[in-house]
Design a protein around this motif. Structure first.
Motif, PDB file in Angstrom:
ATOM      1  N   SER A   1       0.941  -1.396   0.134  1.00 56.00           N
ATOM      2  CA  SER A   1       0.141   0.005  -0.077  1.00 56.00           C
ATOM      3  C   SER A   1       1.366   1.441  -0.297  1.00 56.00           C
ATOM      4  O   SER A   1       0.459   2.214  -0.047  1.00 56.00           O
ATOM      5  N   LEU A   2       2.166   1.134   0.486  1.00 56.54           N
ATOM      6  CA  LEU A   2       3.197   2.067   0.875  1.00 56.54           C
ATOM      7  C   LEU A   2       4.488   1.911  -0.115  1.00 56.54           C
ATOM      8  O   LEU A   2       4.264   0.563  -0.994  1.00 56.54           O
ATOM      9  N   SER A   3       5.124   3.090  -0.911  1.00 55.80           N
ATOM     10  CA  SER A   3       5.644   2.962  -1.985  1.00 55.80           C
ATOM     11  C   SER A   3       6.951   2.360  -1.148  1.00 55.80           C
ATOM     12  O   SER A   3       7.214   2.689  -0.517  1.00 55.80           O
TER      13      SER A   3
ATOM     14  N   GLN B   1      11.080  11.110   0.904  1.00 55.19           N
ATOM     15  CA  GLN B   1      10.318  11.512   1.629  1.00 55.19           C
ATOM     16  C   GLN B   1      10.406  12.150   3.092  1.00 55.19           C
ATOM     17  O   GLN B   1       9.493  12.891   2.961  1.00 55.19           O
ATOM     18  N   ALA B   2      11.724  11.691   3.346  1.00 51.51           N
ATOM     19  CA  ALA B   2      11.838  12.924   4.377  1.00 51.51           C
ATOM     20  C   ALA B   2      12.341  14.429   4.008  1.00 51.51           C
ATOM     21  O   ALA B   2      12.824  15.310   4.608  1.00 51.51           O
TER      22      ALA B   2
ATOM     23  N   LEU C   1       9.021  11.064  -5.021  1.00 54.88           N
ATOM     24  CA  LEU C   1       9.464  10.018  -6.288  1.00 54.88           C
ATOM     25  C   LEU C   1       8.689   8.940  -5.760  1.00 54.88           C
ATOM     26  O   LEU C   1       9.527   8.359  -4.278  1.00 54.88           O
ATOM     27  N   ARG C   2       8.282   7.797  -5.676  1.00 52.39           N
ATOM     28  CA  ARG C   2       7.953   6.560  -4.891  1.00 52.39           C
ATOM     29  C   ARG C   2       7.146   5.371  -6.463  1.00 52.39           C
ATOM     30  O   ARG C   2       6.714   6.054  -7.500  1.00 52.39           O
ATOM     31  N   SER C   3       7.893   4.142  -5.721  1.00 55.28           N
ATOM     32  CA  SER C   3       8.587   3.467  -6.453  1.00 55.28           C
ATOM     33  C   SER C   3       7.666   2.012  -6.037  1.00 55.28           C
ATOM     34  O   SER C   3       7.569   1.755  -4.620  1.00 55.28           O
ATOM     35  N   TYR C   4       6.410   1.267  -7.143  1.00 53.19           N
ATOM     36  CA  TYR C   4       5.525   0.566  -6.693  1.00 53.19           C
ATOM     37  C   TYR C   4       6.120  -1.282  -7.216  1.00 53.19           C
ATOM     38  O   TYR C   4       5.898  -1.317  -8.673  1.00 53.19           O
TER      39      TYR C   4
ATOM     40  N   ALA D   1      13.294 -11.854  -4.591  1.00 52.39           N
ATOM     41  CA  ALA D   1      14.211 -12.863  -4.765  1.00 52.39           C
ATOM     42  C   ALA D   1      14.389 -14.079  -3.251  1.00 52.39           C
ATOM     43  O   ALA D   1      14.210 -14.748  -4.054  1.00 52.39           O
ATOM     44  N   HIS D   2      14.180 -13.235  -2.897  1.00 55.59           N
ATOM     45  CA  HIS D   2      14.713 -13.796  -1.490  1.00 55.59           C
ATOM     46  C   HIS D   2      13.229 -14.129  -0.859  1.00 55.59           C
ATOM     47  O   HIS D   2      12.632 -14.680   0.641  1.00 55.59           O
ATOM     48  N   HIS D   3      12.517 -14.108  -0.858  1.00 53.89           N
ATOM     49  CA  HIS D   3      10.398 -14.165  -0.611  1.00 53.89           C
ATOM     50  C   HIS D   3      10.463 -13.821   1.270  1.00 53.89           C
ATOM     51  O   HIS D   3      10.144 -14.192   1.982  1.00 53.89           O
ATOM     52  N   ILE D   4      10.866 -12.155   0.930  1.00 58.14           N
ATOM     53  CA  ILE D   4      10.834 -11.442   2.587  1.00 58.14           C
ATOM     54  C   ILE D   4       9.640 -10.304   2.024  1.00 58.14           C
ATOM     55  O   ILE D   4       9.656 -10.471   1.410  1.00 58.14           O
ATOM     56  N   PRO D   5       8.934 -10.856   2.871  1.00 56.64           N
ATOM     57  CA  PRO D   5       7.893  -9.319   2.562  1.00 56.64           C
ATOM     58  C   PRO D   5       8.908  -8.047   2.982  1.00 56.64           C
ATOM     59  O   PRO D   5       9.082  -7.473   3.753  1.00 56.64           O
ATOM     60  N   LEU D   6       8.039  -6.888   2.210  1.00 51.27           N
ATOM     61  CA  LEU D   6       8.451  -5.868   2.257  1.00 51.27           C
ATOM     62  C   LEU D   6       7.694  -4.969   3.624  1.00 51.27           C
ATOM     63  O   LEU D   6       6.332  -5.013   3.378  1.00 51.27           O
TER      64      LEU D   6
END
Length: 156
Positions: A4-6, A23-24, A31-34, A84-89
């Motif tokens: 939901s967040l970039s 963002q700060a 800029l925001r990347s999704y 690639a490492h199946h780690i949640p963002l």
């Protein structure tokens, strides 16, 4: 991988001060990347302010294009690493990547006053680096491409 967040909004405070994507940063572009849900691409959409016109009137300055690839690419590299490492963002897992190499090919002038889309795709992701290919689109026209090598930033 749905977010939901970039990617940039997950950066730790000490990594949130970049003029392009931090963002700060008080006067930055934010800029925001999704990431795509399948983790196979990442997209950033932005409309540059008029002050960034280049040597060809009504077209974007080439250095700004390189900055778009740089900021979007490093954020995307961090996202691709997690995918690639199946780690949640999330705030705890996102690591910062920095540019080791950036190669830009300018295909045609990029017009001002329109939304631009930058798309990144991973070519290689290892424990230390991510190699990406990127494209810049103005509507249906591809105006530039880039290849980036981004490496994990390790605090000492």
């Amino acid at each position: 991988m749905t977010q939901s967040l970039s990617i940039q909004e997950y950066y730790a405070p000490e990594f949130s001060h970049c003029w392009g994507c931090g963002q700060a940063h008080p006067s930055g572009l934010h800029l925001r990347s999704y990431m795509a849900p399948d983790g196979a691409s990442a997209t950033c959409i932005t409309t540059p302010p008029d002050i960034y016109t280049g040597g060809v009137p009504s077209n974007l300055y080439g250095g700004f294009i390189a900055m778009l690839f740089d900021c979007h690419g490093t954020a995307s590299a961090a996202g691709f690493y997690l995918a690639a490492h199946h780690i949640p963002l999330n705030h705890e897992t996102l690591e910062r990547f920095v540019t080791a190499h950036l190669e830009v090919d300018y295909l045609r002038p990029t017009p001002m006053n329109c939304a631009l889309k930058v798309v990144a795709r991973p070519l290689e992701v290892t424990d230390r680096k991510a190699v990406l290919e990127m494209e810049l689109w103005a509507g249906e026209v591809k105006t530039a491409t880039a290849k980036m090598v981004a490496v994990r930033f390790v605090k000492k």
